[in-house]
Design a protein around this motif. Structure first.
Motif, PDB file in Angstrom:
ATOM      1  N   TRP A 349     -39.273  -5.909  24.514  1.00  0.00           N
ATOM      2  CA  TRP A 349     -38.766  -6.698  25.637  1.00  0.00           C
ATOM      3  C   TRP A 349     -37.743  -5.930  26.481  1.00  0.00           C
ATOM      4  N   ILE A 350     -37.320  -4.768  26.005  1.00  0.00           N
ATOM      5  CA  ILE A 350     -36.414  -3.947  26.816  1.00  0.00           C
ATOM      6  C   ILE A 350     -37.131  -3.443  28.073  1.00  0.00           C
ATOM      7  N   LEU A 351     -38.464  -3.426  28.059  1.00  0.00           N
ATOM      8  CA  LEU A 351     -39.232  -2.991  29.219  1.00  0.00           C
ATOM      9  C   LEU A 351     -39.372  -4.073  30.282  1.00  0.00           C
ATOM     10  N   SER A 352     -38.692  -5.182  30.138  1.00  0.00           N
ATOM     11  CA  SER A 352     -38.819  -6.284  31.103  1.00  0.00           C
ATOM     12  C   SER A 352     -38.496  -5.874  32.538  1.00  0.00           C
ATOM     13  N   PRO A 353     -37.509  -4.989  32.800  1.00  0.00           N
ATOM     14  CA  PRO A 353     -37.276  -4.589  34.200  1.00  0.00           C
ATOM     15  C   PRO A 353     -38.491  -3.960  34.861  1.00  0.00           C
ATOM     16  N   VAL A 354     -39.398  -3.389  34.079  1.00  0.00           N
ATOM     17  CA  VAL A 354     -40.614  -2.827  34.668  1.00  0.00           C
ATOM     18  C   VAL A 354     -41.423  -3.922  35.351  1.00  0.00           C
ATOM     19  N   GLY A 355     -41.443  -5.125  34.763  1.00  0.00           N
ATOM     20  CA  GLY A 355     -42.158  -6.229  35.388  1.00  0.00           C
ATOM     21  C   GLY A 355     -41.574  -6.600  36.743  1.00  0.00           C
ATOM     22  N   PHE A 356     -40.261  -6.587  36.869  1.00  0.00           N
ATOM     23  CA  PHE A 356     -39.635  -6.876  38.157  1.00  0.00           C
ATOM     24  C   PHE A 356     -39.988  -5.798  39.179  1.00  0.00           C
ATOM     25  N   VAL A 357     -40.024  -4.544  38.747  1.00  0.00           N
ATOM     26  CA  VAL A 357     -40.394  -3.460  39.666  1.00  0.00           C
ATOM     27  C   VAL A 357     -41.842  -3.618  40.117  1.00  0.00           C
ATOM     28  N   LEU A 358     -42.737  -3.955  39.196  1.00  0.00           N
ATOM     29  CA  LEU A 358     -44.144  -4.116  39.550  1.00  0.00           C
ATOM     30  C   LEU A 358     -44.335  -5.269  40.534  1.00  0.00           C
ATOM     31  N   ILE A 359     -43.645  -6.378  40.306  1.00  0.00           N
ATOM     32  CA  ILE A 359     -43.765  -7.518  41.215  1.00  0.00           C
ATOM     33  C   ILE A 359     -43.245  -7.143  42.606  1.00  0.00           C
ATOM     34  N   THR A 360     -42.126  -6.418  42.670  1.00  0.00           N
ATOM     35  CA  THR A 360     -41.577  -6.006  43.959  1.00  0.00           C
ATOM     36  C   THR A 360     -42.524  -5.068  44.695  1.00  0.00           C
ATOM     37  N   VAL A 361     -43.076  -4.097  43.977  1.00  0.00           N
ATOM     38  CA  VAL A 361     -44.002  -3.158  44.606  1.00  0.00           C
ATOM     39  C   VAL A 361     -45.250  -3.884  45.103  1.00  0.00           C
ATOM     40  N   PHE A 362     -45.793  -4.789  44.286  1.00  0.00           N
ATOM     41  CA  PHE A 362     -46.976  -5.540  44.718  1.00  0.00           C
ATOM     42  C   PHE A 362     -46.670  -6.407  45.928  1.00  0.00           C
ATOM     43  N   ALA A 363     -45.514  -7.060  45.937  1.00  0.00           N
ATOM     44  CA  ALA A 363     -45.176  -7.967  47.031  1.00  0.00           C
ATOM     45  C   ALA A 363     -45.094  -7.221  48.359  1.00  0.00           C
ATOM     46  N   PHE A 364     -44.363  -6.131  48.399  1.00  0.00           N
ATOM     47  CA  PHE A 364     -44.203  -5.411  49.662  1.00  0.00           C
ATOM     48  C   PHE A 364     -45.486  -4.698  50.070  1.00  0.00           C
ATOM     49  N   ASN A 365     -46.237  -4.176  49.112  1.00  0.00           N
ATOM     50  CA  ASN A 365     -47.508  -3.544  49.464  1.00  0.00           C
ATOM     51  C   ASN A 365     -48.508  -4.562  49.991  1.00  0.00           C
ATOM     52  N   ALA A 366     -48.572  -5.749  49.372  1.00  0.00           N
ATOM     53  CA  ALA A 366     -49.474  -6.788  49.859  1.00  0.00           C
ATOM     54  C   ALA A 366     -49.062  -7.262  51.246  1.00  0.00           C
ATOM     55  N   LEU A 367     -47.766  -7.429  51.466  1.00  0.00           N
ATOM     56  CA  LEU A 367     -47.294  -7.822  52.792  1.00  0.00           C
ATOM     57  C   LEU A 367     -47.594  -6.743  53.823  1.00  0.00           C
ATOM     58  N   GLY A 368     -47.377  -5.483  53.469  1.00  0.00           N
ATOM     59  CA  GLY A 368     -47.684  -4.394  54.389  1.00  0.00           C
ATOM     60  C   GLY A 368     -49.162  -4.301  54.713  1.00  0.00           C
ATOM     61  N   ASP A 369     -50.018  -4.540  53.710  1.00  0.00           N
ATOM     62  CA  ASP A 369     -51.456  -4.512  53.951  1.00  0.00           C
ATOM     63  C   ASP A 369     -51.868  -5.643  54.887  1.00  0.00           C
ATOM     64  N   GLY A 370     -51.298  -6.843  54.675  1.00  0.00           N
ATOM     65  CA  GLY A 370     -51.615  -7.946  55.572  1.00  0.00           C
ATOM     66  C   GLY A 370     -51.098  -7.731  56.982  1.00  0.00           C
ATOM     67  N   LEU A 371     -49.897  -7.177  57.109  1.00  0.00           N
ATOM     68  CA  LEU A 371     -49.347  -6.898  58.446  1.00  0.00           C
ATOM     69  C   LEU A 371     -50.151  -5.823  59.159  1.00  0.00           C
ATOM     70  N   ARG A 372     -50.633  -4.845  58.407  1.00  0.00           N
ATOM     71  CA  ARG A 372     -51.424  -3.789  59.038  1.00  0.00           C
ATOM     72  C   ARG A 372     -52.683  -4.354  59.678  1.00  0.00           C
ATOM     73  N   ASP A 373     -53.362  -5.271  59.004  1.00  0.00           N
ATOM     74  CA  ASP A 373     -54.550  -5.888  59.588  1.00  0.00           C
ATOM     75  C   ASP A 373     -54.190  -6.869  60.699  1.00  0.00           C
ATOM     76  N   ALA A 374     -53.004  -7.463  60.628  1.00  0.00           N
ATOM     77  CA  ALA A 374     -52.627  -8.458  61.637  1.00  0.00           C
ATOM     78  C   ALA A 374     -52.193  -7.809  62.944  1.00  0.00           C
ATOM     79  N   VAL A 375     -51.449  -6.711  62.873  1.00  0.00           N
ATOM     80  CA  VAL A 375     -50.968  -6.088  64.100  1.00  0.00           C
ATOM     81  C   VAL A 375     -52.014  -5.196  64.755  1.00  0.00           C
ATOM     82  N   ASP A 376     -52.998  -4.734  63.975  1.00  0.00           N
ATOM     83  CA  ASP A 376     -54.042  -3.879  64.528  1.00  0.00           C
ATOM     84  C   ASP A 376     -55.368  -4.233  63.856  1.00  0.00           C
ATOM     85  N   PRO A 377     -56.042  -5.304  64.279  1.00  0.00           N
ATOM     86  CA  PRO A 377     -57.252  -5.748  63.591  1.00  0.00           C
ATOM     87  C   PRO A 377     -58.426  -4.791  63.745  1.00  0.00           C
ATOM     88  N   TYR A 378     -58.345  -3.848  64.694  1.00  0.00           N
ATOM     89  CA  TYR A 378     -59.448  -2.922  64.906  1.00  0.00           C
ATOM     90  C   TYR A 378     -59.260  -1.608  64.166  1.00  0.00           C
TER      91      TYR A 378
END
Length: 378
Positions: A349-378
């Protein structure tokens, strides 16, 4: 007989005028409409908002004071909705581990098991450790914790007996602050240098790009390892934290500058930019009024992708020892406890901070991927 046309008659002009929205849709409204269609982008946006709220109100969401010590390497306590007899109860509870009257037949040590005689009831908005909300308002309410103020460890404790979940929530404040500050500096410097270099071109652009290439080719990892030996251990925490931010920013702006320069080179050849030059518009006006608004869509997407990169870098440097110093808490600093395989194997359970890092990386990458398609759909 003439065949009847099955198609319905066209609606009257008055109904068409009422159903059609008047006015043009703004660019931000168009981007928001496209972003809502992406479930990954919306999931990333929701997670990013929750992470920011958790960082701002870390003291409120942390169930315990992260500096209070208890039993070292205590395992996570599982929330239960059953009493000692197995009956379902509405109020959740946890059972702390305690020595029972039974002895192990091999080691003759007391068998450790849940203490069903003294359950620790849980609740929302309960009183706990005192803190200052946003550093200003005195408060003692916590979002979810033990109702009677007894220690509760949902993710266990570390080697000093400190609650891992509370420390991880508090660490999000420092880790995200470092990432936001570094990305802000990178964005300002990289965008400015990229637009100026791409717009003026010529010899200035050539020499500036040679310098950018030098920064991009510089080996970062040896520099980070060398800096860990240059900074004295007795250095103040603020000085050390500022040094980390400056070093990350100094080595990270070049990539942003190269990307913005490429966009500026394409925009400088567009007709309306050349028309602005022909009518005598100043260079500053052309850059700020015509080029800067058109590169902002790319910059926003680049920012959402750069933040998880800095979070991963901070966690990596924290594992190596080049992180914030106590009493500050960050995810990278918490990962120093996982330096040995024996600790990971015995206390996973000492590795629990890794889960917070993974969630943060996924959140910003998913948001960036969605924004990329939204600002430039072509």
């Amino acid at each position: 007989m003439l065949a009847r046309d099955p198609s319905p008659p066209p609606p009257p002009a008055e109904a068409t005028a009422i159903a059609t929205p008047r006015g043009n849709e703004s660019y931000m409204a168009l981007v928001w409409r496209r972003l809502r269609r992406s479930w990954t982008g919306m999931a990333g946006l929701i997670l990013v908002v929750l992470l920011v709220l958790m960082a701002l109100f870390a003291d409120f969401f942390a169930p315990m004071d992260p500096k209070v010590t208890d039993v070292a390497f205590a395992p996570p306590q599982v929330m239960s909705f059953h009493d000692r007899d197995g009956n379902f109860v509405l109020q959740p509870r946890v059972y702390a581990l305690a020595d029972s009257a039974d002895l192990d037949p091999v080691t003759f040590q007391p068998v450790v098991g849940p203490d069903y005689e003294h359950p620790r009831l849980l609740g929302f908005f309960v009183k706990g450790a005192d803190y200052r909300l946003l550093g200003l308002i005195p408060a003692n309410r916590h979002f979810f914790a033990s109702a009677d103020g007894q220690p509760v460890h949902f993710l266990g404790t570390d080697k000093f007996g400190r609650d891992v979940l509370s420390r991880a929530i508090q660490g999000s404040r420092v880790s995200l602050m470092i990432a936001m500050t570094v990305v802000f500096i990178i964005t300002v410097i990289g965008t400015t240098v990229g637009m100026v270099s791409g717009y003026f071109g010529g010899r200035f652009d050539v020499w500036m790009q040679r310098f950018v290439e030098l920064v991009l080719a510089f080996p970062q990892l040896p520099l980070y390892l060398a800096l860990t030996t240059l900074i004295p251990v007795t250095a103040p925490t603020n000085v050390f934290l500022a040094f980390v931010i400056i070093v990350m920013s100094a080595l990270g702006w070049a990539q942003m500058s190269r990307e913005v320069r490429g966009k500026t080179l394409a925009l400088a050849r567009i007709d309306y930019v050349r028309a602005a030059m022909a009518v005598g518009a100043t260079d500053m006006r052309i850059i700020m009024q015509h080029i800067f608004p058109n590169v902002m869509s790319h910059v926003i997407v680049a920012v959402t992708i750069a933040i998880p990169t800095v979070v991963l870098l901070e966690a990596f440097l924290g594992f190596l020892g080049f992180a914030v110093k106590p009493p500050l808490i960050s995810w990278g600093l918490m990962l120093q406890d996982t330096a040995t395989y024996s600790v990971i194997g015995t206390y996973p359970w000492i590795l629990s901070p890794v889960g917070f890092v993974l969630i943060t990386v996924f959140a910003f990458n998913a948001l960036g991927d969605g924004l990329r398609d939204a600002v430039d759909p072509y």
